[in-house]
Design a protein around this motif. Structure first.
Motif, mmCIF file in Angstrom:
data_model
loop_
_atom_site.group_PDB
_atom_site.id
_atom_site.type_symbol
_atom_site.label_atom_id
_atom_site.label_comp_id
_atom_site.label_asym_id
_atom_site.label_seq_id
_atom_site.Cartn_x
_atom_site.Cartn_y
_atom_site.Cartn_z
ATOM 1 N N LEU A 95 0.836 -1.204 0.000
ATOM 2 C CA LEU A 95 0.000 0.000 0.000
ATOM 3 C C LEU A 95 0.867 1.249 0.000
ATOM 4 O O LEU A 95 1.871 1.322 0.713
ATOM 5 C CB LEU A 95 -0.887 -0.021 1.249
ATOM 6 C CG LEU A 95 -1.771 1.191 1.537
ATOM 7 C CD1 LEU A 95 -2.852 1.332 0.476
ATOM 8 C CD2 LEU A 95 -2.393 1.056 2.926
ATOM 9 N N ALA A 96 0.481 2.231 -0.813
ATOM 10 C CA ALA A 96 1.128 3.543 -0.795
ATOM 11 C C ALA A 96 0.153 4.571 -0.237
ATOM 12 O O ALA A 96 -1.022 4.575 -0.612
ATOM 13 C CB ALA A 96 1.579 3.948 -2.198
ATOM 14 N N ARG A 141 2.946 -1.309 -6.179
ATOM 15 C CA ARG A 141 1.959 -1.265 -5.094
ATOM 16 C C ARG A 141 0.603 -1.653 -5.642
ATOM 17 O O ARG A 141 0.271 -1.326 -6.790
ATOM 18 C CB ARG A 141 1.882 0.145 -4.488
ATOM 19 C CG ARG A 141 3.182 0.606 -3.854
ATOM 20 C CD ARG A 141 3.431 -0.068 -2.522
ATOM 21 N NE ARG A 141 4.861 -0.276 -2.303
ATOM 22 C CZ ARG A 141 5.396 -0.821 -1.199
ATOM 23 N NH1 ARG A 141 4.578 -1.200 -0.226
ATOM 24 N NH2 ARG A 141 6.677 -0.998 -1.092
ATOM 25 N N GLU A 142 -0.188 -2.356 -4.824
ATOM 26 C CA GLU A 142 -1.531 -2.744 -5.250
ATOM 27 C C GLU A 142 -2.481 -1.562 -5.234
ATOM 28 O O GLU A 142 -3.300 -1.391 -6.142
ATOM 29 C CB GLU A 142 -2.090 -3.805 -4.309
ATOM 30 C CG GLU A 142 -1.415 -5.149 -4.361
ATOM 31 C CD GLU A 142 -2.178 -6.145 -3.511
ATOM 32 O OE1 GLU A 142 -3.222 -6.619 -3.972
ATOM 33 O OE2 GLU A 142 -1.736 -6.410 -2.373
ATOM 34 N N LEU A 143 -2.386 -0.769 -4.191
ATOM 35 C CA LEU A 143 -3.302 0.348 -3.974
ATOM 36 C C LEU A 143 -2.517 1.562 -3.528
ATOM 37 O O LEU A 143 -1.446 1.449 -2.917
ATOM 38 C CB LEU A 143 -4.323 0.020 -2.878
ATOM 39 C CG LEU A 143 -5.375 -1.055 -3.122
ATOM 40 C CD1 LEU A 143 -6.180 -1.255 -1.840
ATOM 41 C CD2 LEU A 143 -6.282 -0.653 -4.263
ATOM 42 N N ALA A 144 -3.090 2.726 -3.793
ATOM 43 C CA ALA A 144 -2.593 3.966 -3.209
ATOM 44 C C ALA A 144 -3.796 4.756 -2.721
ATOM 45 O O ALA A 144 -4.827 4.800 -3.395
ATOM 46 C CB ALA A 144 -1.806 4.784 -4.231
ATOM 47 N N HIS A 269 -4.996 -0.335 -10.322
ATOM 48 C CA HIS A 269 -4.779 -0.651 -11.732
ATOM 49 C C HIS A 269 -5.886 -1.601 -12.179
ATOM 50 O O HIS A 269 -6.066 -2.666 -11.584
ATOM 51 C CB HIS A 269 -3.411 -1.312 -11.918
ATOM 52 C CG HIS A 269 -2.907 -1.286 -13.321
ATOM 53 N ND1 HIS A 269 -3.582 -1.890 -14.362
ATOM 54 C CD2 HIS A 269 -1.792 -0.727 -13.872
ATOM 55 C CE1 HIS A 269 -2.912 -1.711 -15.480
ATOM 56 N NE2 HIS A 269 -1.832 -1.014 -15.222
ATOM 57 N N PRO A 270 -6.630 -1.272 -13.229
ATOM 58 C CA PRO A 270 -7.779 -2.109 -13.603
ATOM 59 C C PRO A 270 -7.399 -3.480 -14.132
ATOM 60 O O PRO A 270 -8.229 -4.395 -14.142
ATOM 61 C CB PRO A 270 -8.478 -1.275 -14.690
ATOM 62 C CG PRO A 270 -7.397 -0.420 -15.265
ATOM 63 C CD PRO A 270 -6.494 -0.096 -14.101
ATOM 64 N N ARG A 271 -6.159 -3.662 -14.582
ATOM 65 C CA ARG A 271 -5.768 -4.951 -15.151
ATOM 66 C C ARG A 271 -4.910 -5.783 -14.207
ATOM 67 O O ARG A 271 -4.408 -6.838 -14.593
ATOM 68 C CB ARG A 271 -5.018 -4.725 -16.476
ATOM 69 C CG ARG A 271 -5.902 -4.125 -17.564
ATOM 70 C CD ARG A 271 -5.218 -4.125 -18.918
ATOM 71 N NE ARG A 271 -4.087 -3.185 -18.968
ATOM 72 C CZ ARG A 271 -2.820 -3.554 -18.979
ATOM 73 N NH1 ARG A 271 -2.480 -4.828 -18.929
ATOM 74 N NH2 ARG A 271 -1.864 -2.646 -19.043
#
Length: 295
Positions: A95-96, A141-144, A269-271
Motif C-alpha cells: 500500500l502507498a 503497489r496494489e493500492l494507493a 490498476h484495472p488490469r
C-alpha cells in the motif's frame, strides 16, 4: 532465474547503483552483477553503461525497463490469483499512502483493518501522491490512497472516498488577518507558500485561483502541508490548506466565489489482480465514502 535477473535490473534502475540494489534484495554485489550480465547476454544488448561506481541506462536499457516492470507485475498478479483461491484474508498488503492522507484520514481505518484482519502484513510506503500513482501503474503497489488528480491518471482507476475542502490561511499577525473578505488584488500583493508546482494539489489550487484571474508564483514550496502551515503561521506567506487544518497560529480569509476542494481516495490498476487483503481494504474504504451532495 530469469525473473530474478529482471528483478535485479529493475532494482538497480530504481536504487541507482549495484550496491544499493544488493542491499535492497539482500544479495551480494557480485551476485547482482552476475544476474545482470546473464540477462544482457540473453537479450543481446548492454542495459547499463558502467562509469566508475555509477550506472546509467543505455538506449536498450531505457527501451527494456517498462517491459521489465510489466513482466514483474504479471508474475505478481499470478501469485495473487493463486493466493486468492484461499478464502482467508492474509499475506502482504502493498500500500502507498500520501503523507496527509496517511496522517489525517487513515489511522482509524488501519486500526480497524489490522484488528479485523490480523493475518495481513501491511507493507506501507509514504510518498507524494504523484509517486504513489506511478508505483501503482508500475505494479510496485496494489493500492494507493492519496490526493486524487484531476482528471484521473491514464491507465488507472480512482475511487473517491472523501471530499477535502480547502481554505486560504495567513498567520495571525499577517496584514490580511483582520481583512475578513478579500479580493484577488489583496492576495496578489503578498507572497505565497504552496505545494510544489508539479503536484496534484498545486494544480487544483492554481486552477481555482486562476478562474479569478490570480496567477501565483510561490515564494517557497513543500509537499508537507504541516510545513506550509508552519511557514504561513510565522508570516512568510499566505497558503492554501485543508480547512480541517485550521490552527491557532492561522487566520482564515475569504475570497468571494472561490471554491477550492481536493478529492481523496484510492487508486488501483484495472488490469492487476488485487489480493484478498487489498480487496478487504477497498471494502472498508467504500463504507466510508461520503455521499454526494444533491444537485
Amino acid at each position: 532465474m530469469q525473473t530474478e535477473a529482471i528483478r535485479a535490473f529493475v532494482t538497480v534502475c530504481d536504487r541507482g547503483s549495484f550496491q544499493a540494489a544488493a542491499e535492497t534484495l539482500h544479495l551480494s554485489q557480485p551476485t547482482i552483477s552476475k544476474r545482470l550480465a546473464a540477462l544482457e547476454t540473453r537479450l543481446g544488448h548492454d542495459l547499463f553503461d558502467r562509469v566508475g561506481r555509477g550506472v546509467a541506462l543505455t538506449e536498450a536499457g531505457h527501451a527494456y525497463l517498462p517491459h521489465a516492470r510489466e513482466l514483474l507485475a504479471v508474475v505478481q498478479d499470478g501469485r495473487r490469483a493463486l493466493d486468492n483461491l484461499d478464502a482467508d484474508t492474509g499475506g502482504p498488503l502493498r500500500l502507498a499512502l500520501s503523507h496527509h492522507v496517511g496522517l489525517h484520514r487513515m489511522p482509524e481505518v488501519l486500526r480497524a483493518y489490522i484488528a479485523r484482519y490480523p493475518k495481513v502484513a501491511p507493507e506501507i510506503v509514504f510518498v507524494d501522491s504523484e509517486a504513489a500513482c506511478r508505483s501503482v501503474l508500475n505494479g510496485e503497489r496494489e493500492l494507493a490512497v492519496i490526493t486524487l488528480p484531476s482528471p484521473a491518471p491514464p491507465g488507472l482507476v480512482e475511487d473517491c472516498i472523501w471530499a477535502d475542502p480547502m481554505s486560504i490561511f495567513v498567520g495571525r499577525d499577517h496584514a490580511l488577518a483582520t481583512a475578513g473578505t478579500i479580493d484577488v488584488a489583496d492576495l496578489a500583493a503578498y507572497p505565497a507558500v504552496l505545494p510544489p508546482v508539479e503536484s496534484y494539489t498545486y494544480a487544483i489550487i492554481a486552477d481555482a485561483l486562476g478562474q479569478s484571474g490570480l496567477e501565483i508564483e510561490p515564494r517557497m514550496t513543500s509537499h508537507y502541508l504541516e510545513t506550509l502551515r508552519m511557514l504561513a503561521g510565522v508570516g512568510i506567506g499566505w497558503t492554501v490548506l485543508p480547512t480541517s487544518m485550521q490552527h491557532p497560529e492561522l487566520t482564515r480569509v475569504e475570497l468571494p466565489d472561490v471554491v477550492i476542494e481536493r478529492r481523496l481516495g484510492a487508486i488501483r490498476h484495472p488490469r492487476r489482480s488485487l489480493s484478498n487483503a487489498a480487496r478487504a481494504l477497498l471494502t472498508m474504504l467504500d463504507a466510508l465514502r461520503e455521499p454526494k451532495a444533491p444537485a
